[in-house]
Design a protein around this motif. Structure first.
Motif, PDB file in Angstrom:
ATOM      1  N   GLU A 214      31.812  29.129  33.875  1.00 27.01           N
ATOM      2  CA  GLU A 214      32.664  30.211  32.396  1.00 27.01           C
ATOM      3  C   GLU A 214      32.378  30.333  31.238  1.00 27.01           C
ATOM      4  O   GLU A 214      32.097  30.730  30.202  1.00 27.01           O
ATOM      5  N   GLU A 215      32.178  28.233  31.073  1.00 25.28           N
ATOM      6  CA  GLU A 215      32.007  28.036  30.097  1.00 25.28           C
ATOM      7  C   GLU A 215      30.994  28.815  29.296  1.00 25.28           C
ATOM      8  O   GLU A 215      30.706  29.245  27.815  1.00 25.28           O
ATOM      9  N   ALA A 216      29.375  28.616  30.544  1.00 29.45           N
ATOM     10  CA  ALA A 216      28.257  29.111  30.029  1.00 29.45           C
ATOM     11  C   ALA A 216      27.844  31.140  29.726  1.00 29.45           C
ATOM     12  O   ALA A 216      27.516  31.411  28.761  1.00 29.45           O
ATOM     13  N   LYS A 217      28.779  31.095  30.447  1.00 34.54           N
ATOM     14  CA  LYS A 217      29.143  33.295  30.643  1.00 34.54           C
ATOM     15  C   LYS A 217      30.012  33.129  28.598  1.00 34.54           C
ATOM     16  O   LYS A 217      29.135  34.202  28.366  1.00 34.54           O
ATOM     17  N   ARG A 218      30.320  32.661  28.757  1.00 29.40           N
ATOM     18  CA  ARG A 218      31.332  32.188  27.336  1.00 29.40           C
ATOM     19  C   ARG A 218      30.148  32.637  25.822  1.00 29.40           C
ATOM     20  O   ARG A 218      30.008  33.028  25.247  1.00 29.40           O
ATOM     21  N   ARG A 219      29.302  31.291  25.855  1.00 27.46           N
ATOM     22  CA  ARG A 219      28.684  31.040  25.253  1.00 27.46           C
ATOM     23  C   ARG A 219      27.063  32.397  25.205  1.00 27.46           C
ATOM     24  O   ARG A 219      26.475  31.325  23.971  1.00 27.46           O
ATOM     25  N   LEU A 220      26.600  32.955  26.734  1.00 30.21           N
ATOM     26  CA  LEU A 220      25.673  33.423  26.504  1.00 30.21           C
ATOM     27  C   LEU A 220      24.991  33.772  25.227  1.00 30.21           C
ATOM     28  O   LEU A 220      23.606  33.791  25.078  1.00 30.21           O
TER      29      LEU A 220
ATOM     30  N   LYS B 179      27.463  19.903  31.319  1.00 31.96           N
ATOM     31  CA  LYS B 179      27.246  18.594  32.310  1.00 31.96           C
ATOM     32  C   LYS B 179      27.575  18.835  33.386  1.00 31.96           C
ATOM     33  O   LYS B 179      27.713  17.515  34.697  1.00 31.96           O
ATOM     34  N   ASN B 180      27.432  20.064  33.673  1.00 32.06           N
ATOM     35  CA  ASN B 180      27.621  20.712  35.403  1.00 32.06           C
ATOM     36  C   ASN B 180      26.576  20.237  36.043  1.00 32.06           C
ATOM     37  O   ASN B 180      25.434  21.370  36.117  1.00 32.06           O
ATOM     38  N   PRO B 181      26.500  19.859  37.158  1.00 35.42           N
ATOM     39  CA  PRO B 181      25.505  19.395  37.655  1.00 35.42           C
ATOM     40  C   PRO B 181      24.910  20.655  39.153  1.00 35.42           C
ATOM     41  O   PRO B 181      23.888  20.757  38.889  1.00 35.42           O
ATOM     42  N   ALA B 182      25.669  21.859  39.157  1.00 43.74           N
ATOM     43  CA  ALA B 182      24.993  23.019  39.483  1.00 43.74           C
ATOM     44  C   ALA B 182      24.378  23.510  38.811  1.00 43.74           C
ATOM     45  O   ALA B 182      23.758  24.476  39.393  1.00 43.74           O
ATOM     46  N   MET B 183      24.085  23.219  37.569  1.00 45.64           N
ATOM     47  CA  MET B 183      24.076  24.638  36.149  1.00 45.64           C
ATOM     48  C   MET B 183      22.551  23.512  36.737  1.00 45.64           C
ATOM     49  O   MET B 183      21.540  24.461  35.552  1.00 45.64           O
ATOM     50  N   LYS B 184      22.406  22.080  36.976  1.00 48.32           N
ATOM     51  CA  LYS B 184      20.818  21.380  36.263  1.00 48.32           C
ATOM     52  C   LYS B 184      19.503  22.438  36.920  1.00 48.32           C
ATOM     53  O   LYS B 184      18.546  22.323  35.677  1.00 48.32           O
TER      54      LYS B 184
END
Length: 432
Positions: free
Chosen positions: A194-200, A211-216
């Motif tokens: 959600e944080e990445a979508k907000r900043r997109l 720092k989200n490993p799922a987005m590495k």
């Protein structure tokens, strides 16, 4: 009985002996800044909120979530406790026309404030040292700042700190990269949190900081800004690297090292460690050629870094680096209050001669016994005890007793010629 009041959570008292570490580091910083010809600037803790909104950016965690902002009830002004030092320093440079006669090398230190969850090395009131160079455009000042930081690590014996470098290029190059970055993340929208979508669309560079490993994997495969740099930007970066190489400064080029603010350009760097957990950045810096104009000044190039004092001292403590402990050279044992006028006169003469002296003073129970005073003298860490006994004073003398050499040797000194023997009391500062 009144209710007990405690400090605000995340805003810590710094007490002896821990404060000695701070004094030690601050003294090294002052000396080093002087050797590099950087001059000190002291700005207010409170600034207009607009300074940080304009200088840091509205779409940042600092402005959105972390600033201590309030309305001045006297005149309705919107004010903020400074969350960082660069914007305040640049404001001062503009307000006082400091660049009218050429570039400046400046440094600052002091408390900053951010409303966030306190954790190791990260507090609501924290302290920084910053070094800023304004009015110079070449890579040599970028390198000088990095060399200054490296010299500081050497001076305080700090190991396990490594340098990471990158170049952000110039705004047109970043604009091309930004467009490709947005495309890339849009193509992997199902992976973004959600944080990445907000900043997109507002601040896509900050997604690279996740720092989200799922987005590495999606971050690793994202377009690299360095691939979009033109000849001038690459030449600046190569010039910086050549100076660092010539000085034996090791570094890693980290293409994911970014700043999420538009005024940053060209060089960015961080000194990082693995010894502080998630809070691994000890010192961060970069070039911000557009900030002066953004805050309202005449456009001028600038570059700087900021260092977290708490984090550096945490590393110093973890390494077990010995730090000077300020202890008195001598402790005055005064068995009788009648001796105080003479004793204080002698102590002042010793202090004037550069001797560090602690005087025994009375409590609600009086001066205490001879034995209890010697116990205090020993506990003070002093090298010598100065005994102002009645017999000695009657002869115009005092007794100097060694407390640290194991012998307890005693000598008698004249009260009429204090300056002649004062230097014999000065001893090396203890380490802890």
């Amino acid at each position: 009985m009144a209710d007990k009041l405690n400090a605000v959570k995340g805003m810590n008292d710094i007490l002896p002996p821990e404060s000695a570490r701070w004094e030690w580091l601050e003294a090294i910083v002052r000396d080093l800044m002087g050797r590099y010809a950087y001059r000190n600037v002291r700005t207010p803790i409170v600034e207009h909120t607009a300074l940080f909104v304009r200088g840091i950016g509205e779409v940042t965690d600092i402005v959105e979530k972390e600033m201590y902002s309030f309305e001045d009830k006297l005149n309705g002004e919107q004010l903020t406790l400074r969350p960082e030092g660069t914007a305040s320093l640049v404001r001062a440079v503009i307000e006082h026309s400091m660049l009218y006669d050429g570039g400046k090398r400046l440094w600052y230190t002091g408390p900053m404030f951010r409303h966030e969850r306190p954790q190791r090395g990260r507090y609501r009131q924290f302290h920084q040292v910053g070094a800023e160079v304004l009015g110079f455009a070449g890579p040599e000042v970028d390198a000088e700042l990095i060399l200054l930081a490296a010299a500081l690590w050497k001076a305080i014996g700090l190991a396990d700190v490594r340098l990471e470098l990158n170049s952000l290029g110039q705004p047109p190059e970043r604009a091309l990269h930004r467009a490709e970055l947005i495309k890339h993340f849009e193509a992997h929208a199902d992976t973004l949190d959600e944080e990445a979508k907000r900043r997109l669309h507002s601040n896509p560079l900050r997604i690279l900081d996740t720092k989200n490993p799922a987005m590495k994997d999606v971050v690793e495969s994202a377009p690299k800004l360095i691939d979009f740099l033109g000849a001038e930007s690459l030449a600046h970066f190569d010039g910086l690297r050549a100076i660092l190489d010539a000085n034996g400064i090791g570094y890693t080029i980290n293409p994911r090292l970014v700043r999420g603010l538009d005024y940053y350009n060209l060089t960015v760097f961080e000194f990082v460690t693995d010894r502080l957990g998630a809070q691994g950045t000890v010192c961060a810096g970069g070039r911000y050629d557009d900030l002066i104009a953004q805050i309202g000044g005449k456009p001028a190039p600038a570059v700087g870094w900021a260092m977290g004092i708490e984090r550096v001292l945490e590393l110093v403590k973890e390494q077990g680096t010995p730090v000077p402990l300020p202890v008195p050279d001598a402790y005055a044992v005064i068995p009788d209050a009648a001796a105080m006028p003479v004793a204080l006169r002698v102590l002042q003469q010793l202090r004037d001669a550069g001797v560090r002296v602690q005087m025994h003073a009375s409590t609600v129970d009086g001066l205490g016994s001879f034995k209890s005073q010697f116990k205090k003298a020993d506990g003070s860490g002093a090298t010598y005890a100065l005994v102002f006994g009645a017999d000695e004073l009657a002869r115009g003398e005092l007794t100097v007793k060694a407390l640290r050499d194991g012998s307890g040797a005693q000598t008698v000194r004249s009260l009429s010629d204090v300056g002649a023997w004062a230097a014999t009391l000065q001893s090396p500062t203890l380490l802890h």
